[in-house]
Design an enzyme around this catalytic site. Sequence first.
Site, short mmCIF file in Angstrom:
data_model
loop_
_atom_site.label_atom_id
_atom_site.label_comp_id
_atom_site.label_asym_id
_atom_site.label_seq_id
_atom_site.Cartn_x
_atom_site.Cartn_y
_atom_site.Cartn_z
CD GLN A 1 41.35 75.67 44.88
OE1 GLN A 1 42.24 75.59 45.73
NE2 GLN A 1 40.13 75.18 45.08
NE ARG B 1 43.72 78.56 49.58
CZ ARG B 1 42.97 77.49 49.33
NH1 ARG B 1 43.11 76.42 50.08
NH2 ARG B 1 42.07 77.48 48.36
CG ASP C 1 42.62 65.17 46.04
OD1 ASP C 1 41.74 65.91 45.55
OD2 ASP C 1 43.09 65.34 47.18
CD GLU C 2 44.22 69.51 45.20
OE1 GLU C 2 43.83 70.22 44.24
OE2 GLU C 2 44.09 69.83 46.39
CE LYS D 1 40.75 69.18 47.18
NZ LYS D 1 41.50 68.01 47.67
CB THR D 2 39.39 66.02 52.08
OG1 THR D 2 40.32 66.90 51.45
CG2 THR D 2 40.15 64.88 52.73
#
Length: 768
Positions: free
Chosen positions: A255, A610, A224-225, A33-34
């Site tokens: 998340q 993770r 973002d997020e 995504k980044t």
Amino acid sequence: MIDFITGLNEPQRKAVMHGEGPLMIIAGAGSGKTRVLTYRIAYLIENGVDPFRILSLTFTNKAAGEMRERIEKVIGTEAKNIWMGTFHSVFAKILRIEGHALGYTPNFSIYDTDDSKSLLRSIVKEFNLDDKVYKVNFILNRISGAKNRLVSADDYANNAIIKADDDAAKMPEIGRIYKTYALRCFQANAMDFDDLLFNTNVLFRDHLDVLNKYQHKFRHVLVDEFQDTNVSQYLITRKLSAVHRNICIVGDDAQSIYAFRGANIENILNFEKDYPELITVKLEQNYRSTQNIVQAANSVIARNKSQLQKNVFTANEEGNLIEVVKASSDNEEGRFVATAIFEEKMNGSLRNTDFAILYRTNAQSRSFEEALRKLNIKYRIIGGLSFYQRREIKDLIAYLRFTVNQADEEAFKRIINLPKRGIGDTTVAKIVVTAAENQVPVWDVVSNIGQYVSGRAGAAIEGFAVLIKSFMLMPERGKDAYEVAAHVAKASGLVKELYEDKTVEGLSRYENVQALLNAVKEFVDNPENEEKSLSAFLQNVSLLTNADQNDDDGDNDRVTMMTIHGAKGLEFKNVFIVGLEEDLFPSQMMLQNRADLEEERRLFYVAITRAEKKLTFSYAESRYQYGRLKNCEPSRFLLEVDQRFLSTSKSRRAAQTLGFERERETEPRPMAFLRNMSRPTAPPTAGGSLPPTRPAAVPSTTAADSGTFVASDTATLQVGMRVEHAKFGLGTVKSTDFKGTDRKTVIGFDKVGDKTLLLSFAKLRILD
């Protein structure tokens, strides 16, 4: 034209090249995504959008900085002109420009949690309330929750439902405390973190000219997020994008784990209701983890009812099964994890930084710290005391804050008798109360102290006022942040006091202050910081998060230990998720309703995702809680993972050597034993029946095949000897290191190459 296509999959390309209108990018864990967000911003600029008209909001300064660097590599220095940063830093910038409309000056202070608690303690004491009933943590959380829902102090006091809640909690004065707290912050020309969002909403609500200015300024808004946004953040972004409707949100509902901070998952689940013309792109390919890890995570999160449907997959290797380890106690769990890390490092040529231990609460770290120290494995705990929270650092920062903002009540209380000036708490309280009663800043009282306090204390305060006035002249004369800070540190007497303290602690505190001054110099010398003033430096420091802090000693090769909440956004080759027991994870405080349980399940999903290569689950049959030994049962989340992706093992009864040896059974068994396990009535004994792991592969030419393998005494081991290992087969000793307790050897095995082994638990048979 820069090529934004090569290297992207089809959904990524669609997201990057989307034109006008609202866009929602559902980004699964490890889906890049980044990179997509970075390329999208670069694509907009390459297609004629002025970077000054792009607003990109993140949740950490570190994330914003990394994204800006990536964009700069693609399009050059134009990336510096993007309005990019955290919600708090961007809105603080707007408030410093426009805050005069609300009655604030541009140099307002930003109170951290300690400042807020200190002010609340003062108010509780002034109201003659019982501080055992009116606990500041509870009050601060109550006020914070209200601000995040945009409930002002007046609205709070006039809301019958809220008042009934406070009455039921036997704290009917919280409304009055909130109102006084808000007034005192305003009088101090200060805002807390929640105010940065709350006041931005008020600014846009009450001053439509200001809102109109920024609505037309920002042609594109990217967030973002987004699953972590609260009501306040969502309303601001919706207002800012109302004219152009070019809002792009990136997030993953799976998340969303910060409800306790006010995050509202409904913001992302219901986003389409506010934007019927919304285009949704799903990034479902995971580039981070193995197939077993991805599918295990999918099997867990599929149980949540409130979610946006997606099918996360990966083209990576199948990878190892997830190992499930049952320990007899939390201490044994710690020993198992430490030993496993040591073995993996030796056998896989890995570094400490490749490992992470994730737990539900910070209190679980002790047993792992002790075990890692015994094996000389370096570690770092994320979420501990940060550099800027240390006492000596906060002392000097308070002096600097008061230098630029003499209305800052909390900074004043911290420094008025530091170093000692003979000014007692009663005198300080009198100054604060006098200022509050007259609704003036404390400086108005301090700079005219002769009207209020006489004698030795009055003289001391007058001397303090003269000192502060001398500090105030420096910024006015154009001195930069470092020149002011270095002078304040010396002239205040702080550096001298610390230098004269020759204890180990004193030396450390002195070095910390020098490190702070170095940080100020670095800020001034950084060409990217256009403003070099002390006020600019203080704003930068006040908006740092724990995620933005660097390791103190520069040694980054450490095992990472942290709560799962702190791990979101990170990735590690090897991850241990520990303490998987009912009432611990999921937390017993999160079992009241389905929404809470689903958030705990999302937290487990975040923990699983993770891991890149290897993942281990562990739990203990017993652990001490609140001074009592508690019998534990496995977490329900272990039952929810599809057992096709699990392998099970057990740890040894006790540590017979420094290496904490483990024994393994040889035949795999299903996870059904967990479903049938009842809570034991007495503390369990170590080494009970447990599901085992798959048998390790053994070279066909060794004695282990026939069951005749007998380990030799390695005290006589020498370079050149031929040896046999039950797993790695035949080899030749290449070097030995018998210093200290960690006796090591490097053996060149015929089939698997060189391995470094710890002789305290690597069993060898000497052949000659």
